[in-house]
Enzyme design. Structure first.
Site, PDB file in Angstrom:
ATOM      1  CE  LYS A  31    -126.649 -18.490 -23.830  1.00  0.00           C
ATOM      2  NZ  LYS A  31    -127.287 -19.620 -24.500  1.00  0.00           N
TER       3      LYS A  31
ATOM      4  CG  ASP B 232    -124.861 -25.264 -24.165  1.00  0.00           C
ATOM      5  OD1 ASP B 232    -125.223 -24.608 -23.167  1.00  0.00           O
ATOM      6  OD2 ASP B 232    -125.238 -25.026 -25.319  1.00  0.00           O
TER       7      ASP B 232
ATOM      8  CD  GLN C 232    -129.430 -20.108 -27.388  1.00  0.00           C
ATOM      9  OE1 GLN C 232    -128.308 -19.891 -26.962  1.00  0.00           O
ATOM     10  NE2 GLN C 232    -130.447 -20.308 -26.568  1.00  0.00           N
TER      11      GLN C 232
HETATM   12  N1  GUN Z   1    -131.778 -23.061 -25.216  1.00  0.00           N
HETATM   13  C1  GUN Z   1    -132.338 -22.873 -24.007  1.00  0.00           C
HETATM   14  N2  GUN Z   1    -131.411 -22.976 -23.028  1.00  0.00           N
HETATM   15  C2  GUN Z   1    -130.232 -23.241 -23.654  1.00  0.00           C
HETATM   16  C3  GUN Z   1    -128.907 -23.454 -23.182  1.00  0.00           C
HETATM   17  O1  GUN Z   1    -128.612 -23.443 -21.985  1.00  0.00           O
HETATM   18  N3  GUN Z   1    -127.979 -23.680 -24.152  1.00  0.00           N
HETATM   19  C4  GUN Z   1    -128.279 -23.729 -25.476  1.00  0.00           C
HETATM   20  N4  GUN Z   1    -127.303 -23.985 -26.336  1.00  0.00           N
HETATM   21  N5  GUN Z   1    -129.507 -23.544 -25.936  1.00  0.00           N
HETATM   22  C5  GUN Z   1    -130.469 -23.295 -25.028  1.00  0.00           C
END
Ligand code: GUN
Length: 293
Positions: free
Chosen positions: A53, A120, A97
């Protein structure tokens, strides 16, 4: 011929589109999209997602702030960073995350993020908006799936979409997206999960099968009907001594056998996974430009 739904190609297209749009945003309004990323602990998969990211932000010229906290960090510390980003006008998106360490209450953290910066799409306000069809942030993986379906012109109206998995991140939001009454959805949706006494009974009915279970190759050729469209959301690490890393990534679908029956299928890797990051960037851009506010 089975069509391979190429997430790598589409995510590249989105990247190019976003580069152009963000140049215009900078020239016309002096705004650079800014994303704050928070990682707690050392989960290897989470570390690699956050790194990708951060890299994507750099490639687009977005500002990114990445905070990596130790596993034993307490909830108050996490909340204090989120609060400071909530009131920082250079930050348009906040991502924590997941999963978080067990001692941190995930729901508290998600709800502390301002819904205006919830790129998100996990905040209950964002989810409620999605369900009732109001504009808002759509979680990145479901948004990526919808974008692939749209760009590959896969017919959805009146089709039976079967979602395997009921997570808040994928299963629930994609199911809710696909029955919405709009040109990109309008499907009949079934969600199945671990309590299904006979999973195959449901999966065999799917015109579009979305597998988001997190179990390597659980969907086999005998579980699907001829001509099905397969969207494989699984990203599972399995041991592989022949690989340099000692593991390889496989999906929830047994690609080689299912491919023979499918009319279209996403590969793993190279399918949905790459779309998730692209849609995160798109959400961050939309937040910065005021398209979602
Ligand atoms: N963990 C697995 N997929 C995601 C996601 O799309 N966003 C976040 N913040 N954590 C994750």
């Amino acid at each position: 011929m089975t069509q391979i739904i190429d997430g790598k190609l589409i995510s590249k297209q989105i990247k190019e589109e976003l580069k152009e749009k963000s140049k215009i945003l900078l020239n016309e309004k002096g705004i650079t999209p800014g994303l704050a990323l928070l990682l707690v602990g050392d989960n290897p998969a989470s570390k690699s997602y956050v790194a990708s990211k951060e890299k994507f932000c750099a490639e687009l010229g977005f500002k990114s702030v990445v905070l990596r906290l130790p596993e034993d960090s307490n909830e108050e510390v996490v909340l204090s960073y989120i609060n400071s980003w909530n009131s920082d006008s250079s930050i348009h998106g906040i991502l924590v995350q997941l999963p978080l360490p067990k001692h941190i209450n995930e729901a508290n953290i998600i709800q502390s993020i301002s819904p205006k910066k919830d790129v998100d799409g996990f905040h209950p306000e964002s989810f409620g908006r999605l369900v009732i069809g109001l504009p808002g942030f759509i979680p990145c993986t479901p948004a990526g799936i919808a974008e692939l379906i749209k760009r590959y012109k896969i017919e959805t109206k009146g089709k039976h979409v079967v979602v395997v998995g009921r997570s808040n991140i994928v299963g629930k939001p994609i199911a809710n997206l696909m029955y919405q009454k709009n040109a990109d959805a309008n499907s009949i949706v079934t969600i199945c999960h671990t309590a299904a006494p006979d999973l195959r009974y449901y999966t065999k009915q799917a015109d579009i099968l979305i597998a988001a279970v997190g179990v390597p190759k659980i969907i086999k050729a005998e579980d699907v009907k001829e001509g099905v469209v397969i969207i494989d959301v699984g990203i599972n690490r399995i041991d592989d001594a022949s690989s340099e890393k000692g593991y390889r990534i496989v999906g929830d679908v047994d690609f080689d056998s299912v491919k023979e029956k499918a009319s279209a299928i996403t590969p793993v890797p190279g399918g949905v996974g790459l779309m998730t990051v692209a849609m995160l960037m798109l959400n961050t851009y939309k937040s910065a430009s005021g398209e979602i506010s």
